[in-house]
Design a protein around this motif. Structure first.
Motif, PDB file in Angstrom:
ATOM      1  N   LEU A  58       0.829  -1.200   0.000  1.00 35.73           N
ATOM      2  CA  LEU A  58       0.000   0.000   0.000  1.00 35.73           C
ATOM      3  C   LEU A  58       0.865   1.253   0.000  1.00 35.73           C
ATOM      4  O   LEU A  58       0.513   2.261  -0.626  1.00 35.73           O
ATOM      5  CB  LEU A  58      -0.941  -0.004   1.212  1.00 35.73           C
ATOM      6  CG  LEU A  58      -1.972  -1.136   1.285  1.00 35.73           C
ATOM      7  CD1 LEU A  58      -2.923  -0.892   2.463  1.00 35.73           C
ATOM      8  CD2 LEU A  58      -2.764  -1.260  -0.012  1.00 35.73           C
ATOM      9  N   VAL A  59       1.969   1.203   0.724  1.00 35.86           N
ATOM     10  CA  VAL A  59       2.881   2.352   0.740  1.00 35.86           C
ATOM     11  C   VAL A  59       3.419   2.599  -0.669  1.00 35.86           C
ATOM     12  O   VAL A  59       3.517   3.751  -1.118  1.00 35.86           O
ATOM     13  CB  VAL A  59       4.032   2.116   1.733  1.00 35.86           C
ATOM     14  CG1 VAL A  59       5.035   3.265   1.656  1.00 35.86           C
ATOM     15  CG2 VAL A  59       3.491   1.987   3.150  1.00 35.86           C
ATOM     16  N   LYS A  60       3.767   1.536  -1.379  1.00 36.05           N
ATOM     17  CA  LYS A  60       4.267   1.675  -2.736  1.00 36.05           C
ATOM     18  C   LYS A  60       3.196   2.255  -3.665  1.00 36.05           C
ATOM     19  O   LYS A  60       3.473   3.144  -4.488  1.00 36.05           O
ATOM     20  CB  LYS A  60       4.720   0.312  -3.252  1.00 36.05           C
ATOM     21  CG  LYS A  60       5.346   0.356  -4.646  1.00 36.05           C
ATOM     22  CD  LYS A  60       5.820  -1.016  -5.085  1.00 36.05           C
ATOM     23  CE  LYS A  60       6.425  -0.969  -6.496  1.00 36.05           C
ATOM     24  NZ  LYS A  60       6.863  -2.310  -6.944  1.00 36.05           N
ATOM     25  N   LEU A  61       1.960   1.772  -3.530  1.00 31.15           N
ATOM     26  CA  LEU A  61       0.865   2.320  -4.333  1.00 31.15           C
ATOM     27  C   LEU A  61       0.603   3.777  -3.969  1.00 31.15           C
ATOM     28  O   LEU A  61       0.327   4.613  -4.833  1.00 31.15           O
ATOM     29  CB  LEU A  61      -0.409   1.496  -4.100  1.00 31.15           C
ATOM     30  CG  LEU A  61      -0.448   0.104  -4.734  1.00 31.15           C
ATOM     31  CD1 LEU A  61      -1.624  -0.704  -4.191  1.00 31.15           C
ATOM     32  CD2 LEU A  61      -0.546   0.222  -6.257  1.00 31.15           C
ATOM     33  N   PHE A  84      -7.912   6.193   4.059  1.00 34.42           N
ATOM     34  CA  PHE A  84      -7.654   5.881   5.465  1.00 34.42           C
ATOM     35  C   PHE A  84      -8.447   4.657   5.891  1.00 34.42           C
ATOM     36  O   PHE A  84      -9.650   4.555   5.641  1.00 34.42           O
ATOM     37  CB  PHE A  84      -8.035   7.082   6.333  1.00 34.42           C
ATOM     38  CG  PHE A  84      -7.761   6.909   7.792  1.00 34.42           C
ATOM     39  CD1 PHE A  84      -6.461   6.773   8.249  1.00 34.42           C
ATOM     40  CD2 PHE A  84      -8.793   6.863   8.711  1.00 34.42           C
ATOM     41  CE1 PHE A  84      -6.191   6.609   9.598  1.00 34.42           C
ATOM     42  CE2 PHE A  84      -8.550   6.702  10.061  1.00 34.42           C
ATOM     43  CZ  PHE A  84      -7.235   6.568  10.510  1.00 34.42           C
ATOM     44  N   ARG A  85      -7.759   3.714   6.524  1.00 33.28           N
ATOM     45  CA  ARG A  85      -8.335   2.453   7.023  1.00 33.28           C
ATOM     46  C   ARG A  85      -8.787   1.507   5.909  1.00 33.28           C
ATOM     47  O   ARG A  85      -9.424   0.484   6.176  1.00 33.28           O
ATOM     48  CB  ARG A  85      -9.487   2.710   7.989  1.00 33.28           C
ATOM     49  CG  ARG A  85      -9.071   3.415   9.281  1.00 33.28           C
ATOM     50  CD  ARG A  85     -10.208   3.437  10.278  1.00 33.28           C
ATOM     51  NE  ARG A  85      -9.868   4.145  11.487  1.00 33.28           N
ATOM     52  CZ  ARG A  85      -9.186   3.628  12.514  1.00 33.28           C
ATOM     53  NH1 ARG A  85      -8.754   2.383  12.431  1.00 33.28           N
ATOM     54  NH2 ARG A  85      -8.917   4.350  13.589  1.00 33.28           N
ATOM     55  N   LYS A  86      -8.512   1.820   4.651  1.00 33.40           N
ATOM     56  CA  LYS A  86      -8.829   0.894   3.555  1.00 33.40           C
ATOM     57  C   LYS A  86      -7.576   0.070   3.245  1.00 33.40           C
ATOM     58  O   LYS A  86      -6.551   0.629   2.861  1.00 33.40           O
ATOM     59  CB  LYS A  86      -9.307   1.649   2.318  1.00 33.40           C
ATOM     60  CG  LYS A  86     -10.653   2.348   2.498  1.00 33.40           C
ATOM     61  CD  LYS A  86     -11.083   3.046   1.216  1.00 33.40           C
ATOM     62  CE  LYS A  86     -12.497   3.602   1.334  1.00 33.40           C
ATOM     63  NZ  LYS A  86     -12.622   4.673   2.314  1.00 33.40           N
ATOM     64  N   VAL A  87      -7.651  -1.229   3.431  1.00 31.79           N
ATOM     65  CA  VAL A  87      -6.472  -2.087   3.252  1.00 31.79           C
ATOM     66  C   VAL A  87      -6.605  -3.010   2.041  1.00 31.79           C
ATOM     67  O   VAL A  87      -5.704  -3.827   1.786  1.00 31.79           O
ATOM     68  CB  VAL A  87      -6.219  -2.925   4.525  1.00 31.79           C
ATOM     69  CG1 VAL A  87      -5.859  -2.008   5.689  1.00 31.79           C
ATOM     70  CG2 VAL A  87      -7.434  -3.789   4.878  1.00 31.79           C
ATOM     71  N   ASP A  88      -7.688  -2.865   1.308  1.00 35.90           N
ATOM     72  CA  ASP A  88      -7.872  -3.667   0.095  1.00 35.90           C
ATOM     73  C   ASP A  88      -7.054  -3.052  -1.039  1.00 35.90           C
ATOM     74  O   ASP A  88      -7.285  -1.914  -1.449  1.00 35.90           O
ATOM     75  CB  ASP A  88      -9.359  -3.703  -0.285  1.00 35.90           C
ATOM     76  CG  ASP A  88      -9.640  -4.642  -1.450  1.00 35.90           C
ATOM     77  OD1 ASP A  88      -8.687  -5.015  -2.166  1.00 35.90           O
ATOM     78  OD2 ASP A  88     -10.815  -4.992  -1.649  1.00 35.90           O
ATOM     79  N   GLU A  89      -6.082  -3.793  -1.557  1.00 33.37           N
ATOM     80  CA  GLU A  89      -5.197  -3.260  -2.606  1.00 33.37           C
ATOM     81  C   GLU A  89      -5.973  -2.846  -3.847  1.00 33.37           C
ATOM     82  O   GLU A  89      -5.572  -1.917  -4.561  1.00 33.37           O
ATOM     83  CB  GLU A  89      -4.134  -4.298  -2.984  1.00 33.37           C
ATOM     84  CG  GLU A  89      -3.027  -4.433  -1.956  1.00 33.37           C
ATOM     85  CD  GLU A  89      -1.873  -5.273  -2.475  1.00 33.37           C
ATOM     86  OE1 GLU A  89      -1.643  -5.286  -3.718  1.00 33.37           O
ATOM     87  OE2 GLU A  89      -1.201  -5.921  -1.656  1.00 33.37           O
ATOM     88  N   HIS A  90      -7.077  -3.522  -4.115  1.00 29.53           N
ATOM     89  CA  HIS A  90      -7.848  -3.194  -5.315  1.00 29.53           C
ATOM     90  C   HIS A  90      -8.374  -1.755  -5.246  1.00 29.53           C
ATOM     91  O   HIS A  90      -8.475  -1.073  -6.270  1.00 29.53           O
ATOM     92  CB  HIS A  90      -9.014  -4.179  -5.487  1.00 29.53           C
ATOM     93  CG  HIS A  90      -8.571  -5.574  -5.824  1.00 29.53           C
ATOM     94  ND1 HIS A  90      -8.364  -6.536  -4.858  1.00 29.53           N
ATOM     95  CD2 HIS A  90      -8.273  -6.157  -7.021  1.00 29.53           C
ATOM     96  CE1 HIS A  90      -7.978  -7.656  -5.447  1.00 29.53           C
ATOM     97  NE2 HIS A  90      -7.922  -7.453  -6.751  1.00 29.53           N
ATOM     98  N   VAL A  91      -8.725  -1.300  -4.059  1.00 30.55           N
ATOM     99  CA  VAL A  91      -9.204   0.073  -3.899  1.00 30.55           C
ATOM    100  C   VAL A  91      -8.087   1.054  -4.229  1.00 30.55           C
ATOM    101  O   VAL A  91      -8.292   2.050  -4.935  1.00 30.55           O
ATOM    102  CB  VAL A  91      -9.714   0.299  -2.462  1.00 30.55           C
ATOM    103  CG1 VAL A  91     -10.148   1.757  -2.276  1.00 30.55           C
ATOM    104  CG2 VAL A  91     -10.884  -0.637  -2.153  1.00 30.55           C
ATOM    105  N   TRP A  92      -6.887   0.782  -3.735  1.00 26.06           N
ATOM    106  CA  TRP A  92      -5.750   1.674  -3.981  1.00 26.06           C
ATOM    107  C   TRP A  92      -5.379   1.684  -5.467  1.00 26.06           C
ATOM    108  O   TRP A  92      -5.073   2.740  -6.030  1.00 26.06           O
ATOM    109  CB  TRP A  92      -4.548   1.232  -3.144  1.00 26.06           C
ATOM    110  CG  TRP A  92      -4.721   1.486  -1.674  1.00 26.06           C
ATOM    111  CD1 TRP A  92      -5.671   0.957  -0.856  1.00 26.06           C
ATOM    112  CD2 TRP A  92      -3.929   2.353  -0.856  1.00 26.06           C
ATOM    113  NE1 TRP A  92      -5.534   1.431   0.429  1.00 26.06           N
ATOM    114  CE2 TRP A  92      -4.469   2.288   0.455  1.00 26.06           C
ATOM    115  CE3 TRP A  92      -2.835   3.161  -1.095  1.00 26.06           C
ATOM    116  CZ2 TRP A  92      -3.920   3.003   1.521  1.00 26.06           C
ATOM    117  CZ3 TRP A  92      -2.281   3.878  -0.039  1.00 26.06           C
ATOM    118  CH2 TRP A  92      -2.825   3.801   1.250  1.00 26.06           C
ATOM    119  N   VAL A  93      -5.433   0.508  -6.093  1.00 26.50           N
ATOM    120  CA  VAL A  93      -5.128   0.422  -7.526  1.00 26.50           C
ATOM    121  C   VAL A  93      -6.155   1.204  -8.342  1.00 26.50           C
ATOM    122  O   VAL A  93      -5.808   1.891  -9.313  1.00 26.50           O
ATOM    123  CB  VAL A  93      -5.093  -1.057  -7.981  1.00 26.50           C
ATOM    124  CG1 VAL A  93      -5.023  -1.151  -9.503  1.00 26.50           C
ATOM    125  CG2 VAL A  93      -3.909  -1.775  -7.349  1.00 26.50           C
TER     126      VAL A  93
END
Length: 568
Positions: A58-61, A84-93
């Motif tokens: 997540l830090v990299k994204l 904030f508090r979202k840990v699903d990588e798909h959301v970050w992508v």
């Protein structure tokens, strides 16, 4: 017009064309934040403490997302708050690869629009309604929640949820994505503003008909629901408003001398009105036709210095949730049947009455009341005894009532009371009727979080029910200010096992702290001002009381922060 010789004018703008037209000197273009600064800001907004090491992907994204923000801190904060508090990588992508980055000219508005689109529907409505207020308007959480409530925007998901708590959660969520900024927490109120770009977004997404002062002359639609007016000339727009039948809100930008004829027309014409702010008006009598506004939820007569009487028909406003009568210094008395306002949640009062209520259907029947402010009632000597019936009351403020001698014993038995404030009541003795019996002490409120007293010259000690019994378990903030005869803190102060803030000011006879101060292990802030002897005793290393408070992380004495660590 007021510039002296040699003065300079600085023009700020987001448009190069404006800068080139206005400038006599070369334009100075402010650059964005560096990538490292942006990433640092993003991490603070997007991660909790200690979370970074557990989510390296997540830090990299996040680093890639930050690069797309172009150094704009508002965009960085908005996206960081959203993730904030979202840990699903798909959301970050999905954020990294979103179409918002296709815009080469503007990195801010697309990001803000994205943040808005991702809001739940209930927050979208609340946010859009904020556009009714002018730019640079200073909101506070209490008034904004009352505004949202008036328009039915706060809906509980379960029976036990308190509407005021839900409204505060909404505000917290909007702050987290930077839709609100410049946040200042002042105990009973949280103040904040909207960035002008965020205000533009709110206005663009609002799905209702509204007009502001600048566009009032163009109103030609019967569908208009909300108007923002100047208080200077409401009569000029009255004829334009006559053809509108669905008006829900009238806001005055600058206050103003609203006339009786304007109010009479509002009361008789606008049957669907929910929010009517008549602050700074100047009529002597509220028309009885106000009782026709059956849908009214909010009514403010704040700072009307001439009004003398309220019609009995005001008690027919059964849906009214907020009634503001503070600083109505000529108001002779409240209507007899105030108890009919069964949905009233917020009430502020200034009146010339010697006693409040005393009728069978008076204030003690307001079972939905959450907040009661009694302000500048110069003649007030007695407050109704049936206060224990106000089972929903969470905040009670009594300020500027010089004739008030004592309080009903039921004050300390209010089951939902969380905030209690007394101030500038020169004859008030909190010890009267305090009661020494065990039953009286044990029957005090267990939910009291904040207790503040100021300018009470009769006060010599704290009431026993405050420092003993159930009250001690939840009290977080205790403030004592301007009590010139206050002589000492009780030894039982150590019972306040949840106390986080203790603020003492202008109590010259208070010369020492209690022996058990060191047992207040939860205390985070201690402030002492204008207490000469006490200040000396609390000085680091040399003060006789220092060993009792050395464990407190933040200590302020006479405006100076005491920096101290055990290594010193």
């Amino acid at each position: 017009m007021g510039g002296a010789g040699g003065s300079k004018i600085v023009v700020t703008t987001r448009k190069n064309s404006v800068a080139s037209i206005m400038g006599n000197f070369p334009t100075h273009e402010l650059k964005g934040l560096s990538h490292d600064d942006c990433l640092s800001l993003f991490v603070k907004c997007a991660f909790t403490d200690g979370q970074i090491k557990h989510y390296p992907n997540l830090v990299k994204l996040g680093d890639e997302i930050v690069k797309r923000c172009g150094g704009v801190p508002l965009a960085v904060r908005a996206l960081g708050g959203f993730l904030f508090r979202k840990v699903d990588e798909h959301v970050w992508v999905s954020v990294r690869d979103n179409e918002i980055w296709k815009s080469k000219e503007d990195r801010i508005l697309p990001v803000l629009k994205f943040s808005y689109d991702e809001l739940p529907s209930y927050l979208k409505q609340c946010f859009a309604f904020c556009s009714l207020f002018p730019k640079d308007f200073e909101f506070n959480n209490r008034e904004l929640i009352q505004f949202w409530l008036a328009h039915g925007l706060i809906q509980p998901s379960s029976q036990n949820q308190d509407l005021e708590d839900i409204g505060n959660e909404y505000i917290t969520e909007l702050c987290s994505i930077s839709f609100f900024q410049d946040v200042q927490d002042c105990k009973f109120c949280v103040y904040f503003k909207m960035h002008d770009l965020v205000h533009d977004l709110a206005k663009s997404v609002a799905q209702f008909e509204q007009h502001t002062l600048d566009a009032i002359e163009k109103i030609n639609s019967n569908e208009v629901q909300h108007v923002l007016l100047s208080g200077d000339d409401p009569e000029e727009v009255l004829t334009l408003l006559q053809k509108i039948t669905k008006l829900r809100t009238i806001l005055f930008r600058n206050g103003g001398a609203t006339s009786l004829s304007f109010v009479t027309t509002c009361a008789s014409k606008f049957k669907y009105m929910r929010y009517l702010d008549l602050s700074d008006s100047s009529f002597e009598v509220l028309p009885s036709s106000i009782g026709n506004m059956k849908h009214l939820r909010y009514l403010s007569l704040l700072r009307n210095k001439r009004i003398k009487k309220l019609p009995a028909s005001i008690c027919k406003l059964y849906h009214l949730q907020t009634l503001i009568l503070a600083e109505c210094s000529e108001l002779e008395e409240l209507p007899r049947d105030m108890g009919n306002l069964i949905n009233l949640m917020f009430l502020s009062i200034t009146t010339k009455q010697r006693a409040l209520s005393g009728t069978e259907n008076g204030l003690e029947c307001l079972i939905s009341l959450r907040s009661l402010l009694i302000y500048a009632c110069n003649n007030l000597e007695f407050i109704f005894e049936g206060m224990q019936n106000l089972t929903a009351l969470r905040t009670l403020v009594i300020v500027g009532c010089p004739s008030l001698v004592s309080l009903p014993t039921s004050v300390k038995h209010l089951p939902a009371l969380e905030n209690l404030v007394f101030g500038d009541c020169e004859r008030l003795n909190l010890m009267d009727g305090d009661g020494d019996s065990e039953d009286d002490i044990q029957g005090s409120s267990s939910r009291l979080c904040t207790f503040i007293i100021g300018a009470l010259p009769q006060l010599e000690a704290l009431p026993q029910w405050l420092v003993q019994g159930p009250t001690t378990s939840n009290l977080h903030c205790l403030g004592i200010n301007g009590c010139h005869n206050f002589k000492g803190l009780p030894e039982s102060l150590e019972n306040l096992t949840s106390l986080q803030e203790l603020r003492i000011g202008d109590c010259p006879q208070l010369s020492t702290l209690t022996e058990g101060m060191h047992r207040l292990t939860t205390l985070k802030v201690l402030s002492i001002d204008d207490c000469p002897e006490l200040s000396k005793r609390c000085m680091p290393k040399i003060g006789e009381d220092w060993h009792r408070i050395a464990h407190v992380p933040e200590i302020n004495i006479d405006g100076e922060s005491i920096k101290w660590t055990t290594n010193n």
